[in-house]
Design a protein around this motif. Structure first.
Motif, PDB file in Angstrom:
ATOM      1  N   ARG A   9     -45.562 -10.613 -16.720  1.00 61.66           N
ATOM      2  CA  ARG A   9     -46.616  -9.606 -16.558  1.00 61.66           C
ATOM      3  C   ARG A   9     -47.168  -9.182 -17.917  1.00 61.66           C
ATOM      4  O   ARG A   9     -48.383  -9.066 -18.099  1.00 61.66           O
ATOM      5  CB  ARG A   9     -46.062  -8.404 -15.796  1.00 61.66           C
ATOM      6  N   ILE A  10     -46.319  -8.957 -18.880  1.00 60.86           N
ATOM      7  CA  ILE A  10     -46.732  -8.557 -20.234  1.00 60.86           C
ATOM      8  C   ILE A  10     -47.550  -9.686 -20.880  1.00 60.86           C
ATOM      9  O   ILE A  10     -48.569  -9.429 -21.522  1.00 60.86           O
ATOM     10  CB  ILE A  10     -45.507  -8.178 -21.090  1.00 60.86           C
ATOM     11  N   GLN A  11     -47.127 -10.934 -20.678  1.00 67.18           N
ATOM     12  CA  GLN A  11     -47.873 -12.065 -21.226  1.00 67.18           C
ATOM     13  C   GLN A  11     -49.281 -12.147 -20.625  1.00 67.18           C
ATOM     14  O   GLN A  11     -50.255 -12.381 -21.341  1.00 67.18           O
ATOM     15  CB  GLN A  11     -47.118 -13.381 -20.971  1.00 67.18           C
ATOM     16  N   ILE A  12     -49.385 -11.974 -19.329  1.00 67.05           N
ATOM     17  CA  ILE A  12     -50.694 -12.032 -18.655  1.00 67.05           C
ATOM     18  C   ILE A  12     -51.597 -10.910 -19.150  1.00 67.05           C
ATOM     19  O   ILE A  12     -52.778 -11.124 -19.427  1.00 67.05           O
ATOM     20  CB  ILE A  12     -50.517 -11.983 -17.121  1.00 67.05           C
ATOM     21  N   ILE A  13     -51.066  -9.709 -19.295  1.00 65.73           N
ATOM     22  CA  ILE A  13     -51.854  -8.583 -19.794  1.00 65.73           C
ATOM     23  C   ILE A  13     -52.313  -8.838 -21.232  1.00 65.73           C
ATOM     24  O   ILE A  13     -53.473  -8.611 -21.580  1.00 65.73           O
ATOM     25  CB  ILE A  13     -51.053  -7.264 -19.679  1.00 65.73           C
ATOM     26  N   ALA A  14     -51.415  -9.357 -22.059  1.00 63.67           N
ATOM     27  CA  ALA A  14     -51.756  -9.644 -23.462  1.00 63.67           C
ATOM     28  C   ALA A  14     -52.837 -10.721 -23.540  1.00 63.67           C
ATOM     29  O   ALA A  14     -53.796 -10.599 -24.311  1.00 63.67           O
ATOM     30  CB  ALA A  14     -50.522 -10.067 -24.238  1.00 63.67           C
ATOM     31  N   ILE A  15     -52.722 -11.779 -22.753  1.00 62.06           N
ATOM     32  CA  ILE A  15     -53.720 -12.850 -22.740  1.00 62.06           C
ATOM     33  C   ILE A  15     -55.068 -12.314 -22.260  1.00 62.06           C
ATOM     34  O   ILE A  15     -56.117 -12.651 -22.812  1.00 62.06           O
ATOM     35  CB  ILE A  15     -53.233 -14.038 -21.881  1.00 62.06           C
ATOM     36  N   THR A  16     -55.050 -11.452 -21.245  1.00 61.42           N
ATOM     37  CA  THR A  16     -56.288 -10.855 -20.727  1.00 61.42           C
ATOM     38  C   THR A  16     -56.964 -10.006 -21.793  1.00 61.42           C
ATOM     39  O   THR A  16     -58.186 -10.079 -21.977  1.00 61.42           O
ATOM     40  CB  THR A  16     -55.987 -10.005 -19.471  1.00 61.42           C
ATOM     41  N   ILE A  17     -56.206  -9.203 -22.504  1.00 58.34           N
ATOM     42  CA  ILE A  17     -56.768  -8.349 -23.561  1.00 58.34           C
ATOM     43  C   ILE A  17     -57.370  -9.203 -24.674  1.00 58.34           C
ATOM     44  O   ILE A  17     -58.488  -8.948 -25.133  1.00 58.34           O
ATOM     45  CB  ILE A  17     -55.705  -7.373 -24.101  1.00 58.34           C
ATOM     46  N   VAL A  18     -56.654 -10.231 -25.102  1.00 58.94           N
ATOM     47  CA  VAL A  18     -57.170 -11.122 -26.147  1.00 58.94           C
ATOM     48  C   VAL A  18     -58.455 -11.809 -25.674  1.00 58.94           C
ATOM     49  O   VAL A  18     -59.428 -11.915 -26.423  1.00 58.94           O
ATOM     50  CB  VAL A  18     -56.094 -12.148 -26.572  1.00 58.94           C
ATOM     51  N   ALA A  19     -58.484 -12.263 -24.420  1.00 56.21           N
ATOM     52  CA  ALA A  19     -59.673 -12.928 -23.879  1.00 56.21           C
ATOM     53  C   ALA A  19     -60.868 -11.972 -23.847  1.00 56.21           C
ATOM     54  O   ALA A  19     -62.003 -12.366 -24.168  1.00 56.21           O
ATOM     55  CB  ALA A  19     -59.383 -13.469 -22.481  1.00 56.21           C
ATOM     56  N   LEU A  20     -60.642 -10.713 -23.476  1.00 57.46           N
ATOM     57  CA  LEU A  20     -61.725  -9.719 -23.466  1.00 57.46           C
ATOM     58  C   LEU A  20     -62.251  -9.453 -24.877  1.00 57.46           C
ATOM     59  O   LEU A  20     -63.455  -9.337 -25.084  1.00 57.46           O
ATOM     60  CB  LEU A  20     -61.246  -8.422 -22.817  1.00 57.46           C
ATOM     61  N   ILE A  21     -61.352  -9.354 -25.834  1.00 55.36           N
ATOM     62  CA  ILE A  21     -61.763  -9.120 -27.226  1.00 55.36           C
ATOM     63  C   ILE A  21     -62.585 -10.299 -27.737  1.00 55.36           C
ATOM     64  O   ILE A  21     -63.644 -10.124 -28.353  1.00 55.36           O
ATOM     65  CB  ILE A  21     -60.536  -8.839 -28.115  1.00 55.36           C
TER      66      ILE A  21
END
Length: 148
Positions: A9-21
């Protein structure tokens, strides 16, 4: 087992945040050339922009300043009542372009002459771009159009 789900879950959230940035950065980078700021002649004279900066300038075409050069080159001055900036444009002017009428030009200023790549003129007898009206009102030159 819980630890693995939590880690995923933490990995998915981190990847999503990086993708948005990254997406936001790419959108901003792509739009940087599409944003052209408006300046009145008084603002251009008071704080000249860099020669590489593309911006819009607007005001009234000064009476007696229109000079047609060789080919399609045209020179004239644009004023807001407080300052005057010489403009040079190579191309075909809009049909409604004339002296003592509102105009907006897109281009760059080299410290002496505004070199326009595009010229827009009013489209009927009462129209003037909002930015031009605001700049003329600040100078105390603007007159409301008469109804007829």
């Amino acid at each position: 087992m819980k630890s693995l789900k939590k880690q995923r879950r933490i990995q998915i959230i981190a990847i999503t945040i990086v993708a948005l940035i990254v997406a936001t950065g790419l959108i901003g980078y792509a739009m940087r050339d599409g944003i052209n700021f408006f300046r009145s002649p008084s603002e251009v004279i008071a704080a000249p922009p860099s020669p590489a900066e593309v911006f819009r300038i607007g005001g009234l075409v000064e009476v007696g300043s229109l000079q047609r050069g060789q080919g399609e080159t045209v020179r004239f001055s644009v004023t807001d009542g407080g300052a005057t900036v010489p403009v040079e444009y190579t191309g075909v002017l809009p049909d409604l372009f004339e002296e003592d009428q509102g105009m907006v030009g897109l281009g760059s200023y080299d410290g002496t002459v505004f070199t326009a790549t595009e010229i827009l003129a009013k489209h009927d007898e009462d129209y003037m771009p909002k930015e031009v009206v605001d700049a003329l009102k600040e100078q105390g030159v603007y007159q409301e159009p008469s109804d007829g």
